[in-house]
Write a protein that holds these residues in place. Structure first.
Motif, PDB file in Angstrom:
ATOM      1  N   ILE A 163      43.642  30.154  58.811  1.00 39.15           N
ATOM      2  CA  ILE A 163      42.627  30.825  57.995  1.00 39.15           C
ATOM      3  C   ILE A 163      41.834  29.783  57.209  1.00 39.15           C
ATOM      4  CG2 ILE A 163      44.150  32.862  57.830  1.00 39.15           C
ATOM      5  CD1 ILE A 163      44.424  32.365  54.858  1.00 39.15           C
ATOM      6  N   ASP A 181      39.235  32.050  52.737  1.00 39.06           N
ATOM      7  CA  ASP A 181      40.180  33.132  53.021  1.00 39.06           C
ATOM      8  C   ASP A 181      41.494  32.912  52.285  1.00 39.06           C
ATOM      9  OD1 ASP A 181      38.429  34.397  54.710  1.00 39.06           O
ATOM     10  OD2 ASP A 181      39.248  33.514  56.539  1.00 39.06           O
ATOM     11  N   LEU A 225      43.272  35.325  49.644  1.00 41.73           N
ATOM     12  CA  LEU A 225      44.670  35.725  49.849  1.00 41.73           C
ATOM     13  C   LEU A 225      45.507  35.485  48.590  1.00 41.73           C
ATOM     14  CD1 LEU A 225      46.672  34.984  53.057  1.00 41.73           C
ATOM     15  CD2 LEU A 225      47.658  34.310  50.901  1.00 41.73           C
ATOM     16  N   ILE A 258      44.371  35.266  45.499  1.00 36.78           N
ATOM     17  CA  ILE A 258      43.922  36.169  44.424  1.00 36.78           C
ATOM     18  C   ILE A 258      44.543  37.554  44.597  1.00 36.78           C
ATOM     19  CG2 ILE A 258      41.910  37.412  43.516  1.00 36.78           C
ATOM     20  CD1 ILE A 258      40.314  34.821  43.893  1.00 36.78           C
ATOM     21  N   ARG A 259      44.537  38.046  45.849  1.00 33.52           N
ATOM     22  CA  ARG A 259      45.127  39.374  46.070  1.00 33.52           C
ATOM     23  C   ARG A 259      46.619  39.362  45.780  1.00 33.52           C
ATOM     24  NH1 ARG A 259      41.654  40.469  51.499  1.00 33.52           N
ATOM     25  NH2 ARG A 259      39.708  41.001  50.424  1.00 33.52           N
ATOM     26  N   ARG A 279      47.125  39.513  42.084  1.00 30.33           N
ATOM     27  CA  ARG A 279      46.926  40.876  41.575  1.00 30.33           C
ATOM     28  C   ARG A 279      48.148  41.743  41.864  1.00 30.33           C
ATOM     29  NH1 ARG A 279      42.027  43.036  40.705  1.00 30.33           N
ATOM     30  NH2 ARG A 279      40.143  41.813  41.026  1.00 30.33           N
ATOM     31  N   ARG A 280      48.655  41.635  43.078  1.00 33.37           N
ATOM     32  CA  ARG A 280      49.829  42.454  43.425  1.00 33.37           C
ATOM     33  C   ARG A 280      51.035  42.052  42.588  1.00 33.37           C
ATOM     34  NH1 ARG A 280      48.102  41.230  48.607  1.00 33.37           N
ATOM     35  NH2 ARG A 280      49.840  39.828  48.959  1.00 33.37           N
ATOM     36  N   LYS A 300      50.996  41.197  39.699  1.00 32.76           N
ATOM     37  CA  LYS A 300      50.699  41.568  38.316  1.00 32.76           C
ATOM     38  C   LYS A 300      50.811  40.373  37.363  1.00 32.76           C
ATOM     39  CE  LYS A 300      51.332  46.430  38.635  1.00 32.76           C
ATOM     40  NZ  LYS A 300      51.861  46.659  40.008  1.00 32.76           N
ATOM     41  N   TYR A 342      40.182  37.146  32.866  1.00 33.99           N
ATOM     42  CA  TYR A 342      38.884  37.407  33.502  1.00 33.99           C
ATOM     43  C   TYR A 342      37.781  36.972  32.556  1.00 33.99           C
ATOM     44  CZ  TYR A 342      41.108  40.193  37.110  1.00 33.99           C
ATOM     45  OH  TYR A 342      41.854  40.595  38.174  1.00 33.99           O
ATOM     46  N   TYR A 388      29.259  41.429  32.578  1.00 32.04           N
ATOM     47  CA  TYR A 388      29.052  42.671  33.302  1.00 32.04           C
ATOM     48  C   TYR A 388      30.004  42.800  34.489  1.00 32.04           C
ATOM     49  CZ  TYR A 388      26.325  46.811  34.112  1.00 32.04           C
ATOM     50  OH  TYR A 388      25.933  48.101  34.215  1.00 32.04           O
ATOM     51  N   HIS A 389      30.164  41.713  35.220  1.00 30.02           N
ATOM     52  CA  HIS A 389      31.086  41.726  36.355  1.00 30.02           C
ATOM     53  C   HIS A 389      32.136  40.663  36.151  1.00 30.02           C
ATOM     54  CE1 HIS A 389      28.802  44.642  38.498  1.00 30.02           C
ATOM     55  NE2 HIS A 389      27.707  43.979  38.219  1.00 30.02           N
ATOM     56  N   LYS A 400      34.940  38.049  36.281  1.00 33.32           N
ATOM     57  CA  LYS A 400      35.445  37.289  37.417  1.00 33.32           C
ATOM     58  C   LYS A 400      36.688  36.519  36.977  1.00 33.32           C
ATOM     59  CE  LYS A 400      32.619  37.889  40.846  1.00 33.32           C
ATOM     60  NZ  LYS A 400      31.469  38.596  40.387  1.00 33.32           N
TER      61      LYS A 400
END
Ligand code: SF4
Lengths: 627, 217
Positions: free
Chosen positions: B23, B27, B31, B33-34, B37-38, B40, B45, B49-50, B52
Motif C-alpha cells: 500500500i 494509504d 490506515l 488514522i482509522r 480512531r478505533r 479510541k 484535532y 470549521y473542519h 483535522k
C-alpha cells in the motif's frame, strides 16, 4: 479414473491458493489485489455448504464504493453455512501479467481461482461494463457462453440495476436476479447447497432456482422477430412466468444489526462510511432508470440509522459518513436525523456528507447544518434549461428554486458548484439550449454578487453536460435517441456561448452514449456484437480513454446490428420490447400515459404528496405513503 | 507543518511488512488514522470549521519495500501511557503493521526535520563474487551516499547488504540507480534486487547516531 470437478464433488478437491506475488510486484496500485482488509471474512470454502463469488466488473476502487457489494457480502457471510468472496476487474497491466504467467482470475480472500466457487454473481451497474464481464470470465478460464459451460464450471448469475433489460447479456448468464437481492440470495444458496448435495446436474439446479420469485432464466424464453427486425412474440417454455416480477426488500433493520463494512487498505472513489437511508424515489422523473426500478420508496428507521452509524464508526474508524439514497433530502426525517447526528458526532470530528441534493434552498440549509465540506463544493442537477422541458421530463424544480439554491450556496461560503444538464431530450428546441446558457450566466452573476472580491479567484462553476440516453422500463422507453451529429452540434453551440473563465465544461462522449443506448434497449441479437467487441479488445468501455467507438461500430456491423434501429429509432406505441419478460411493477399503461403526457408538457405529481396515482406497484406491495 | 511546541506528542516506531508493503504511503497514513480512531486514542484535532488531526511521518517508503523502522508523531489531547497506546493501537492494526515502541513527549521540530539518516538492508541475488561488490566502496557517488557498508554472502548466490545512507538531504541514494550501477560495473554481472528493508532511521551528528526517541523533550 478421472474425477470430474462437478458442483457436487468440488468440496473434495484439493484447493490451493494462488501465489500472487510474481504478479503484483510488477503492477501499478498492487494494493487492490491483496485483500485482507479490515472486516473482510475468511472462511474455509471446503467446509461451507455453498460458496459464492461476488464479481464486480470494474476496478476495486469503484466496486468497493458500491453499497450493494457490502450489503450482500454481510448477508451471505453472516450465514453460517455459506461463504462469499470478492473479485474485481484487474487493470490492464495486471491482466497482462496474469495472461503471461497463465494465472487465472482469483478471489481476494482465499486467492482461489474463481472457477472453484459454486456461484459466480456479477453486479451489473450499467451497460458499459458488459465487455468487462466477458473478460473476467475469460480470465477465469470459464467459457463465456452458457451453452459451452459444463458441470465443472460455476453457475453464472447477474443482478443489479443493469439487468432490468437482461437480453443483451442473456447468452452469457445462467440466470438473472431481478430487483433487491438481500433475501433471494440466501434462497438461491440454500437451493444450491441442497440440490448439489442430492447430486442434481447444474441445468437441473438452474431450472429449480428458476421457480424462485424474481429469477429470470433466459434459456426458457424464445424470441421471434418480424422481418423488419422488431420483436414479434416471446414464447415462454415450461411453466416459467410470462413476466418475472422484481423482488422488493423491506426489512433493512434486520441486516443493519450486524453490518460491518469492509475498510479498504487503499483509496477508493467513495472512501467513507456509507449508509443507505432510503431506497427508491417517487419523484417520477421520466428519464430516470433508477427512479423506475427502485420504486417504491422505503425509508430506514431513523433510530436504526443512528445505531448503524454509531457501531459502524466504531468498527471501521472512518472519519466521514455519507447518507446515501437517490434523493437524500427527501428522507422524511432528514432534519431530525441530521440534528441527531450533529449532536452525537460533535466529539468524534466525523464529517457528514449528503450526496444527491435536490436543487433548492432547503438542501443548502441542510448542507449548512451538517457543515458539509467547503472544498469540494456542492452538486445539483437542474437537467434542463427551460421550465417547459423540465415539465416534459417531470423534474419538479422551478427556475426560482434553482436561483435561490445557487444564491444560498454562494452566500453561505461555498465557492464551487457543479451543475448537471442533459441535451437531446424529447421535444428539445433551440430555446432549451439557450435556457441552459442563460441559467449558467445567471449563476455566474449570482456568484459575482455573493462572493466577496478577495475570494472571487476561487470561484469555479463546473458544468456537466450529458446526452439523454433512453432506458428500458421508463416512460421514455419509446423514444429514439438524438443522433451523435446533432448532439455534437448542440454541444458546439453551448461551447460557443459559454466562454467565461469561471465555467468548466465537462461533456459526456456522445458516441459512448450511443453505444450505451444500443445496449440499454438491445435484444438477444445484440449479444453477438458484445462478444465481437470484447474479442476485438473492448474493455473498460465507460473509461473515456479506453472506449473505442470504431471497435464497437465494427462489432455491430459484423453482428448485423443496425445501431440506429436500436439507439435512435422511435418505437411504435404497441411495440413489444425485449425486456417485456421483466416487470418493475409499473404498468406499461402507466408508463405510456407518462410518455404521452410528457410530449404535451404535462406533469405528474409525486405520489407522496397527492396519494397513490396507481403506477402499478400497489399490486405487488403495500406502499407506505404518508401524505 | 504543525508547531508542536508544548503539544503532547506520541512518537512511535512501527513496521510495514507482509502484504501491507504494497500500500502507498498515503494509504498507510489513512490506515493508521482509522486504527487510532478505533482504538479510541485521545487525538487532538485542530480547531476550525473542519477539524483535522495531524499525523506526521518521516520519509515515505516506496511501495513494495519493507520496514521495521518507520516513525510517526501524533498530537494527543491528553497524556497517555506509551505502553497502553502501543497495546491499544496494536489491537487495531493489520498483520504487517506493528507499533514497536512509543514515547510520549514534546518536540519543536518535526520528524522529517530531525531525521537525516536511514539504515537499509537490501537483498540481492547475483552470479558473481562478493569481491565485485567491494568495488562500489571505491566509487565517488556511493562513497558520498553509503556508510558502514557490510556485505554478507549467503551460500545460494544471495547477498545481503547493510548500509547507512543520508535521507531527506536532496542527496538521497536511489536504490534502483544503485542496482543499475552495480550491473554496469562489469557487463556480465547481474544483480537482481530481491528485497529492501528499512531497518531504522536516525539523526546523524558527526559520528553519532541518535534515535528519534532521544530527540523528544
Ligand atoms: S403504487 Fe401508488 S403509492 Fe406506490 S409507488 Fe406507485 S403511485 Fe406511488
Amino acid at each position: 479414473m478421472v474425477i470430474k470437478n462437478t458442483l457436487k464433488n468440488k468440496s473434495k478437491m484439493n484447493l490451493k491458493p494462488i501465489n500472487i506475488y510474481p504478479l503484483i510486484n510488477k503492477v501499478r496500485k498492487p494494493a487492490q489485489y491483496i485483500g485482507g482488509e479490515l472486516n473482510c471474512v475468511h472462511k474455509d470454502i471446503k467446509k461451507c455448504k455453498a460458496s459464492m463469488i461476488l464479481a464486480f466488473p470494474d476496478l476495486y476502487e469503484i466496486g468497493m464504493s458500491s453499497m450493494a457489494i457490502h450489503i450482500l457480502y454481510n448477508i451471505i457471510n453472516n450465514h453460517p453455512g455459506f461463504v462469499v468472496e470478492r473479485v474485481f476487474s484487474p487493470w490492464l497491466d495486471m491482466e497482462e501479467q496474469m495472461r503471461t504467467l497463465n494465472i487465472p482470475l482469483f478471489s481476494l480472500e482465499s486467492r482461489l481461482p474463481i472457477k472453484e466457487f459454486d456461484i459466480l454473481g456479477f453486479s451489473i451497474q450499467h451497460e458499459l461494463c458488459f465487455t468487462n464481464i466477458l473478460n473476467m470470465l475469460n480470465l477465469a478460464k470459464i467459457p463465456i457462453n452458457s451453452k459451452d459451460r459444463g458441470e465443472e464450471y460455476p453457475i453464472i448469475i447477474a443482478g443489479g440495476p443493469g439487468v432490468f433489460n437482461p437480453e443483451p447479456m442473456s447468452p452469457f448468464i445462467d440466470f438473472f436476479v431481478i430487483g433487491d437481492g438481500e433475501k433471494v440470495v440466501i434462497e438461491i444458496l440454500k437451493k444450491v447447497a441442497k440440490l448439489k448435495n442430492k447430486g442434481f446436474k447444474k441445468t437441473e439446479i438452474i431450472k429449480e432456482i428458476g421457480q424462485i420469485d424474481g429469477i429470470y432464466v433466459p434459456e426458457y424464453y424464445d424470441f421471434i422477430y418480424e422481418t423488419d427486425g422488431r420483436l414479434k412474440e416471446i414464447n415462454v417454455k415450461n411453466s416459467f412466468p410470462k413476466k418475472v416480477v422484481k423482488n422488493i426488500y423491506t426489512d433493512f433493520d434486520n441486516y443493519n444489526k450486524s453490518m460491518k463494512l469492509i475498510v479498504p487498505n487503499t483509496k477508493i472513489v467513495h472512501d467513507r462510511f456509507g449508509v443507505e437511508i432510503m431506497r427508491g424515489c417517487s419523484r417520477g422523473c421520466r428519464f430516470c432508470l433508477a427512479g423506475s426500478i427502485y420504486k417504491p420508496v422505503r425509508e430506514q428507521n431513523t433510530k436504526s440509522i443512528l445505531k448503524l452509524i454509531k457501531d459502524g464508526l466504531a468498527n471501521t474508524g472512518y472519519g466521514e459518513i455519507s447518507l446515501s439514497s437517490l434523493s437524500s433530502t427527501d428522507y422524511s426525517q432528514i432534519d431530525y436525523l441530521l440534528k441527531n447526528l450533529r449532536r452525537n458526532l460533535s466529539d468524534s470530528h466525523v464529517a457528514i456528507s449528503l450526496p444527491s441534493l435536490r436543487c433548492d434552498s432547503f438542501s443548502v440549509k441542510l448542507a449548512n447544518l451538517i457543515g458539509q465540506e467547503r472544498k469540494t463544493g456542492l452538486t445539483f442537477a437542474p437537467e434542463t434549461g427551460t421550465q417547459r422541458l423540465r415539465d416534459v421530463i417531470n423534474k419538479d424544480i422551478k427556475d426560482e428554486d434553482i436561483f435561490e439554491c445557487i444564491r444560498a450556496v454562494f452566500s453561505s461560503g461555498w465557492e464551487k458548484i457543479k451543475l448537471y444538464f442533459m441535451i437531446g431530450l424529447p421535444t428539445e428546441k433551440k430555446e432549451d439550449l439557450d435556457g441552459i446558457v442563460s441559467i449558467i450566466n445567471r449563476v455566474l452573476k449570482i456568484a459575482k454578487y455573493e462572493v466577496p472580491k478577495n475570494k472571487w479567484h476561487r470561484v469555479k462553476i463546473n458544468i456537466n453536460i450529458s446526452p439523454f440516453c433512453p432506458k428500458s422500463h421508463t416512460p421514455f422507453q419509446w423514444v429514439g435517441q438524438d443522433l451523435p451529429e446533432n448532439l455534437n452540434r448542440k454541444i458546439d453551440y453551448l461551447r460557443s456561448k459559454l466562454k467565461s473563465k469561471k465555467i468548466f465544461l465537462k461533456i459526456h462522449d456522445t458516441k459512448m452514449s450511443q453505444v450505451e443506448a444500443v445496449l440499454a434497449r438491445g435484444d438477444r441479437r445484440v449479444s453477438k456484437a458484445i462478444e465481437i467487441a470484447w474479442e476485438s479488445g473492448c474493455k473498460f468501455d465507460s473509461w473515456t480513454e479506453k472506449f473505442s467507438y470504431d471497435r464497437w461500430t465494427t462489432a455491430f456491423k459484423k453482428a448485423n446490428i443496425n445501431i440506429q434501429f436500436y439507439a435512435n429509432r422511435q418505437r411504435d406505441d404497441d411495440e413489444i420490447f425485449p425486456w417485456e419478460t421483466i416487470s418493475t411493477g409499473q404498468y406499461r399503461k402507466f408508463l405510456f400515459n407518462e410518455y404521452k403526457k410528457a410530449l404535451k408538457g404535462k406533469t405528474t405529481p409525486d405520489c407522496r404528496f397527492v396519494g397513490c396515482i396507481n403506477c402499478g406497484l400497489q399490486e405487488i406491495i403495500k406502499c407506505n405513503i404518508k401524505i | 507543518m504543525v508547531r508542536n511546541i508544548n503539544k503532547i506528542i506520541m512518537r512511535f516506531r512501527f513496521s510495514k511488512q507482509n502484504d501491507i508493503k504494497y500500500i502507498s504511503h498515503l494509504d498507510l497514513i489513512t490506515l493508521l488514522i482509522r486504527a487510532l480512531r478505533r482504538a479510541k486514542i485521545p487525538i487532538h484535532y485542530s480547531r476550525g470549521y473542519h477539524p483535522k488531526l495531524k499525523l506526521s511521518t518521516a520519509f515515505a517508503l516506496k511501495v513494495g519495500w519493507e520496514s521495521i523502522g518507520e516513525y510517526a508523531d501524533i498530537v494527543l489531547k491528553k497524556k497517555l501511557l506509551p505502553d497502553l497506546f502501543k497495546e491499544r493501537l496494536n489491537n487495531q492494526l493489520p498483520e504487517g503493521v506493528e507499533i514497536l515502541k512509543a514515547i510520549c513527549g514534546s518536540s519543536s521540530k518535526s520528524l522529517s526535520n530531525q531525521i537525516n539518516c536511514a539504515k537499509y538492508q537490501i537483498t540481492l541475488s547475483h552470479y558473481h563474487k562478493k569481491k565485485e561488490l567491494e568495488k562500489i566502496k571505491k566509487v565517488q557517488y556511493f562513497r558520498e551516499r553509503l556508510f558502514n557498508i557490510k556485505i554478507r554472502e549467503l551460500n545460494n548466490n544471495i547477498l545481503i547488504l547493510n548500509f547507512l545512507t543520508p535521507i531527506g538531504s536532496g542527496n538521497d541514494l536511489d536504490i534502483n540507480d544503485f542496482i543499475k550501477f552495480l550491473n554496469s560495473i562489469k557487463n556480465e554481472l547481474r544483480f537482481i534486487l530481491k528485497r529492501v528493508l528499512r531497518v531504522n532511521m536516525y539523526r546523524k551528528e558527526g559520528d553519532f547516531l541518535l534515535s528519534p526517541f532521544s530527540l523528544l523533550k
